[in-house]
Design a protein around this motif. Structure first.
Motif, PDB file in Angstrom:
ATOM      1  N   ALA A 110      14.207 -16.668 -12.550  1.00 10.91           N
ATOM      2  CA  ALA A 110      14.750 -16.124 -11.299  1.00 10.91           C
ATOM      3  C   ALA A 110      13.787 -16.325 -10.137  1.00 10.91           C
ATOM      4  N   CYS A 111      14.365 -16.527  -8.961  1.00  5.14           N
ATOM      5  CA  CYS A 111      13.609 -16.602  -7.714  1.00  5.14           C
ATOM      6  C   CYS A 111      13.626 -15.207  -7.076  1.00  5.14           C
ATOM      7  N   ILE A 112      12.451 -14.739  -6.638  1.00  4.16           N
ATOM      8  CA  ILE A 112      12.362 -13.423  -5.988  1.00  4.16           C
ATOM      9  C   ILE A 112      11.654 -13.586  -4.647  1.00  4.16           C
ATOM     10  N   GLY A 113      12.379 -13.290  -3.572  1.00  2.95           N
ATOM     11  CA  GLY A 113      11.817 -13.316  -2.222  1.00  2.95           C
ATOM     12  C   GLY A 113      11.465 -11.903  -1.776  1.00  2.95           C
ATOM     13  N   VAL A 114      10.466 -11.801  -0.902  1.00  5.03           N
ATOM     14  CA  VAL A 114       9.919 -10.493  -0.517  1.00  5.03           C
ATOM     15  C   VAL A 114       9.747 -10.416   1.002  1.00  5.03           C
ATOM     16  N   ASP A 115      10.244  -9.319   1.626  1.00  2.00           N
ATOM     17  CA  ASP A 115       9.952  -9.037   3.038  1.00  2.00           C
ATOM     18  C   ASP A 115       8.677  -8.211   3.128  1.00  2.00           C
ATOM     19  N   VAL A 116       7.794  -8.563   4.072  1.00  5.70           N
ATOM     20  CA  VAL A 116       6.551  -7.812   4.292  1.00  5.70           C
ATOM     21  C   VAL A 116       6.325  -7.656   5.794  1.00  5.70           C
ATOM     22  N   ILE A 117       5.888  -6.465   6.189  1.00  6.85           N
ATOM     23  CA  ILE A 117       5.511  -6.203   7.590  1.00  6.85           C
ATOM     24  C   ILE A 117       3.992  -6.076   7.647  1.00  6.85           C
ATOM     25  N   VAL A 118       3.362  -6.810   8.552  1.00  6.27           N
ATOM     26  CA  VAL A 118       1.898  -6.677   8.721  1.00  6.27           C
ATOM     27  C   VAL A 118       1.593  -6.004  10.051  1.00  6.27           C
ATOM     28  N   GLY A 119       0.473  -5.278  10.090  1.00  5.11           N
ATOM     29  CA  GLY A 119       0.017  -4.678  11.343  1.00  5.11           C
ATOM     30  C   GLY A 119       0.677  -3.361  11.689  1.00  5.11           C
ATOM     31  N   PHE A 120       1.258  -2.692  10.692  1.00  5.71           N
ATOM     32  CA  PHE A 120       1.860  -1.378  10.939  1.00  5.71           C
ATOM     33  C   PHE A 120       0.752  -0.383  11.311  1.00  5.71           C
ATOM     34  N   PRO A 121       1.037   0.593  12.215  1.00 11.84           N
ATOM     35  CA  PRO A 121       0.004   1.559  12.596  1.00 11.84           C
ATOM     36  C   PRO A 121      -0.649   2.215  11.370  1.00 11.84           C
ATOM     37  N   GLY A 122      -1.970   2.245  11.375  1.00 13.69           N
ATOM     38  CA  GLY A 122      -2.699   2.834  10.246  1.00 13.69           C
ATOM     39  C   GLY A 122      -3.084   1.829   9.188  1.00 13.69           C
ATOM     40  N   GLU A 123      -2.654   0.557   9.348  1.00 13.73           N
ATOM     41  CA  GLU A 123      -3.003  -0.465   8.353  1.00 13.73           C
ATOM     42  C   GLU A 123      -4.423  -0.962   8.627  1.00 13.73           C
ATOM     43  N   THR A 124      -5.367  -0.390   7.916  1.00 15.71           N
ATOM     44  CA  THR A 124      -6.763  -0.827   8.027  1.00 15.71           C
ATOM     45  C   THR A 124      -6.939  -2.154   7.294  1.00 15.71           C
ATOM     46  N   ASP A 125      -8.128  -2.747   7.440  1.00 20.47           N
ATOM     47  CA  ASP A 125      -8.412  -3.985   6.705  1.00 20.47           C
ATOM     48  C   ASP A 125      -8.263  -3.750   5.201  1.00 20.47           C
ATOM     49  N   GLU A 126      -8.739  -2.589   4.739  1.00 20.36           N
ATOM     50  CA  GLU A 126      -8.671  -2.290   3.297  1.00 20.36           C
ATOM     51  C   GLU A 126      -7.216  -2.190   2.824  1.00 20.36           C
ATOM     52  N   LEU A 127      -6.377  -1.521   3.630  1.00 18.94           N
ATOM     53  CA  LEU A 127      -4.975  -1.354   3.232  1.00 18.94           C
ATOM     54  C   LEU A 127      -4.219  -2.682   3.301  1.00 18.94           C
ATOM     55  N   SER A 174       0.846  -1.193   0.000  1.00 22.06           N
ATOM     56  CA  SER A 174       0.000   0.000   0.000  1.00 22.06           C
ATOM     57  C   SER A 174       0.884   1.247   0.000  1.00 22.06           C
ATOM     58  N   ASN A 175       0.695   2.121  -0.955  1.00 28.48           N
ATOM     59  CA  ASN A 175       1.473   3.362  -0.984  1.00 28.48           C
ATOM     60  C   ASN A 175       1.217   4.220   0.250  1.00 28.48           C
ATOM     61  N   THR A 176       0.006   4.156   0.782  1.00 26.62           N
ATOM     62  CA  THR A 176      -0.316   4.915   2.004  1.00 26.62           C
ATOM     63  C   THR A 176       0.602   4.485   3.145  1.00 26.62           C
ATOM     64  N   ILE A 177       0.741   3.161   3.318  1.00 27.46           N
ATOM     65  CA  ILE A 177       1.580   2.632   4.400  1.00 27.46           C
ATOM     66  C   ILE A 177       3.062   2.862   4.093  1.00 27.46           C
TER      67      ILE A 177
END
Length: 442
Positions: free
Chosen positions: A299-316, A269-272
């Motif tokens: 190629a193999c591509i791995g991705v780091d993701v953070i969940v539950g950051f402040p302001g992360e609504t269900d929609e985001l 999400s660009n907002t986050i």
């Protein structure tokens, strides 16, 4: 110091910590210590700490207790990121004798003239501004792979991250020293080197905050490709805004660099992303993935993701989930956001309840399983080169293809640390890939 004392090490956290533990261990060896496993009785236990997640903080006390169980009279030292951020908190843990900050950890043997237990932990920390010099290091985790540190510290100001507070400004090893370390590794008959650092795409910034770029990351990659005796080089993790087209193009034609990229996203999400103060938007991330797949479809591509950051609504959150589901990526590393002291995010509004964070994390882990399975299926009936590892896991030997497909075969000690051409044939019940040999030892 002349008696053969025993030292044991425990490392929490990232590959960079593992490389630094190895360097510290070599300094003990030079002082006449014998290294033993952490599960054995030792005279000194050194714990290299991490503070990226709340969980790493909590584990520290457990590890100290493990050491004390093995030898109640042992000298216990704490080094690393948590030791820099909260030295007194560690010093107050029962059984801890010495806490060393960012500038002191590589000088640990200087503090060991008296190994008698202390009534309280002694702290030698520093202002993080003093961490402006660079110490090169590499680790040999097993006989097949080494982690080579090329950069330390970070100049980014992501709102959730304590790493700049724990490791200081971005600074790099000299190119000549990186090549020397790579050569030393190659002479130990190690087939693969993984490049590590805090922000390795920022490679080129010198010591003492010198912002002059002596060499760029692309130049580092090109120079390492010429080191004889190394079969494989792998880039551990690189920011999307620092992964340039010339690096991607070079890897696609490289003799040794493998088609595997690990690129932190953190949110779809660009907002986050803006709240996190990341230095890119999701559109750039799409562009990087497309560029890699254009020149290296396998190629193999791995991705780091953070969940539950402040302001992360269900929609985001769903915006992130759906974004990841449409990307041509191979797996996720999912991190549940946890509040860290002295970060901007810790005071932000829109705190996500912990049970919601946990649920979102579970959803993304499920997506990761699906993505990995789809990637493995796309590689069936192709010929790949596998490097076999050294551990016997329940009667099987495991290995990784150049593009990070994990394979298994019945245990055979002759395969350890060897490269073989194989055809990937099918996926086993446990999700690992089986194969047939195409050509013997490479």
């Amino acid at each position: 110091m002349n008696a053969r004392k025993k030292v044991a090490f425990y490392t929490l956290g990232c590959k960079l910590n593992f490389s630094e533990t190895s360097t510290i261990a070599r300094s003990f060896k030079e002082e006449g210590f014998d290294r033993v496993d952490f599960t054995e009785s030792a005279d000194i236990y050194v714990i290299n700490t991490c503070s990226v997640t709340e969980n790493a903080d909590k584990r520290f006390k457990t590890i100290v207790k493990q050491a004390q169980k093995k030898n109640p009279d042992a000298f216990v030292a704490a080094v690393g990121c948590y030791a820099q951020l909260k030295p007194q908190e560690l010093a107050d843990v029962h059984g801890v004798d010495l806490v060393l900050g960012a500038t002191e950890k590589f000088k640990i043997t200087d503090y060991l003239n008296d190994l008698s237990k202390n009534d309280f932990g002694e702290v030698h920390s520093c202002e993080i501004e003093d961490a402006d010099f660079y110490v090169g290091s590499y680790s040999i985790g097993d006989r097949t792979r080494a982690f080579l540190k090329v950069q330390d510290g970070c100049d980014y100001k992501c709102t959730y991250c304590t790493i700049p507070l724990a490791r200081g400004i971005s600074r790099s090893d000299e190119l000549e020293n990186v090549l020397k370390n790579a050569k030393e590794i190659s002479e130990k008959n190690i087939k693969e080197i993984v490049l590590t650092g805090v922000n390795i795409g920022d490679y080129g910034k010198g010591e003492f905050g010198n912002k002059k770029h002596e060499h760029t990351f692309s130049e580092l990659v090109e120079a390492l490709d010429t080191v004889e005796g190394i079969e494989r080089l792998r880039i551990s993790s690189i920011e999307p805004n620092l992964l340039k087209n010339d690096t991607i193009d070079f890897v696609s034609k490289s003799r040794t660099f493998v088609p595997h990229f690990h690129i932190p996203l953190q949110s779809g999400s660009n907002t986050i992303l803006k709240l996190m103060r990341r230095r890119y938007l999701r559109e750039l991330y799409v562009d990087r993935v497309n560029k890699i797949k254009e020149v290296m479809p396998h190629a193999c591509i791995g991705v780091d993701v953070i969940v539950g950051f402040p302001g992360e609504t269900d929609e985001l959150f769903l915006e992130t989930y759906n974004f990841l589901n449409t990307l041509d990526i191979s797996y996720l590393h999912v991190f549940t956001y946890s509040e860290r002291d002295n970060t901007v995010a810790a005071d932000m509004d829109g705190v996500v309840p912990k049970n919601v964070r946990s649920k979102r994390s579970k959803m993304l882990r499920g997506l990761s399983v699906k993505l990995r399975r789809a990637f493995y299926e796309s590689q069936l009936n192709t010929t790949r080169e596998v490097l076999f590892e050294s551990e016997n896991k329940e009667g099987y030997i495991h290995g990784f293809t150049e593009n990070y497909v994990k394979v298994k075969a019945p245990w055979n000690p002759e395969l350890v640390n060897t490269l073989h051409r194989v055809e990937l044939t099918h996926i086993d019940e446990d999700g690992l890939v089986r194969f047939e040999f195409v050509k013997e030892l490479v």
